[in-house]
Write an enzyme that holds these catalytic residues in place. Structure first.
Site, PDB file in Angstrom:
ATOM      1  N   ASP A  10      32.513  34.656  41.836  1.00 58.11           N
ATOM      2  CA  ASP A  10      33.509  34.091  41.515  1.00 58.11           C
ATOM      3  C   ASP A  10      34.517  34.806  40.539  1.00 58.11           C
ATOM      4  O   ASP A  10      33.862  35.704  40.089  1.00 58.11           O
ATOM      5  CB  ASP A  10      33.111  32.505  40.741  1.00 58.11           C
ATOM      6  CG  ASP A  10      34.446  31.719  40.127  1.00 58.11           C
ATOM      7  OD1 ASP A  10      35.476  31.605  40.615  1.00 58.11           O
ATOM      8  OD2 ASP A  10      34.295  31.725  39.002  1.00 58.11           O
ATOM      9  N   ASP A  12      37.802  33.671  37.747  1.00 54.99           N
ATOM     10  CA  ASP A  12      37.772  33.159  36.604  1.00 54.99           C
ATOM     11  C   ASP A  12      36.698  32.648  35.710  1.00 54.99           C
ATOM     12  O   ASP A  12      35.884  31.872  36.362  1.00 54.99           O
ATOM     13  CB  ASP A  12      38.879  31.951  36.552  1.00 54.99           C
ATOM     14  CG  ASP A  12      40.189  32.405  36.675  1.00 54.99           C
ATOM     15  OD1 ASP A  12      40.944  33.201  35.945  1.00 54.99           O
ATOM     16  OD2 ASP A  12      40.837  32.292  37.954  1.00 54.99           O
TER      17      ASP A  12
END
Ligand SMILES: [Mg+2]
Length: 247
Positions: A10, A12
């Site tokens: 991922d 952020d």
């Protein structure tokens, strides 16, 4: 040899916060690549193109090419192309619209094949009314993702795509097909494209309800990092304070 054939990160809260890389993230990515593993970046963010993520990650020092980056606007374009949709009513930003047009899906003011909703930071009441009219009339409804909020620098949050989707869903009375995590749709496309089996893939993220849930649904191993949204791991979830010891 790395412990997994592929690592799906991922963005952020996992690799960066705002424009700052999270400590140990760049070296962890470099290390697993050096040990022969494949790396994929997977984000629900629909506001940018693949190219702009390449620029952002590259600037921070992450090894990156276009093929390594998957986001929910790419996923929406691939899904709509696979369904044969050619025209769309789009409630989203430039990155989503550009990605759709690269896959042959054009915006129309007439009856569209599909309504696509993502984050739009200049949303008006009229936009919600128009999108929900088409949805109520039976036009297929696709959401890029349903993240309630979108993290900014300094621990601030703004309403995310999920808030916009909820407005159209409520007014139109139809639940959309959601491209982004926790739906495993994008992860399954990544596995297929890279000829990977779920058992040889580690999915790494900072949110239980999106990253980790998508990884579980796709049958992959998961690692929760505590550098973003979550401050502790629930029982039974493998976690790490950061990516320092990623193997
Ligand atoms: Mg995250």
């Amino acid at each position: 040899m790395a412990a997994y054939a592929a690592y799906v990160f991922d963005l952020d809260g996992t690799l960066y916060r705002g424009s700052e890389p999270i400590p140990h993230a760049v070296s962890a990515v470099e290390r697993v690549i050096g040990e022969g593993a494949k790396v994929v970046y997977l984000t629900n963010n629909s506001t940018q193109t693949r190219g702009s993520f390449v620029a952002k990650l590259g600037k921070m020092g992450f090894p990156v090419t276009e093929e390594m980056v998957w986001n929910s606007s790419l996923g929406a374009a691939l899904y709509c192309a696979a369904q044969g949709y050619k025209t769309a009513h789009v409630l989203g930003e430039a990155g989503l619209k550009q990605t759709l047009s690269e896959y042959g899906i054009s915006e129309t003011t007439g009856t569209p094949d599909v309504v696509i909703v993502g984050l739009n930071r200049s949303l008006t009441y009229q936009d919600i009314a128009e999108a929900s009219d088409w949805v109520r009339a039976g036009v297929p409804f696709v959401a890029t993702n349903r993240d309630a909020t979108f993290p900014l620098e300094g621990g601030r949050f703004i309403p995310g795509a999920g808030s916009v989707v909820a407005a159209v869903e409520t007014a139109g009375g139809v639940t959309p097909f959601t491209v982004g995590k926790p739906n495993p749709y994008l992860l399954e496309l990544i596995l297929e494209t890279n000829r990977l089996d779920a058992s040889e893939v580690l999915v790494i993220g900072d949110r239980m309800d999106t990253d980790i849930e998508a990884g579980r649904r796709a049958g992959c191993s998961t690692l929760l990092v505590l550098t973003g949204v979550e401050s502790f791991a629930p029982d039974g979830q493998t976690s790490a304070p950061d990516l320092r010891h990623l193997a």
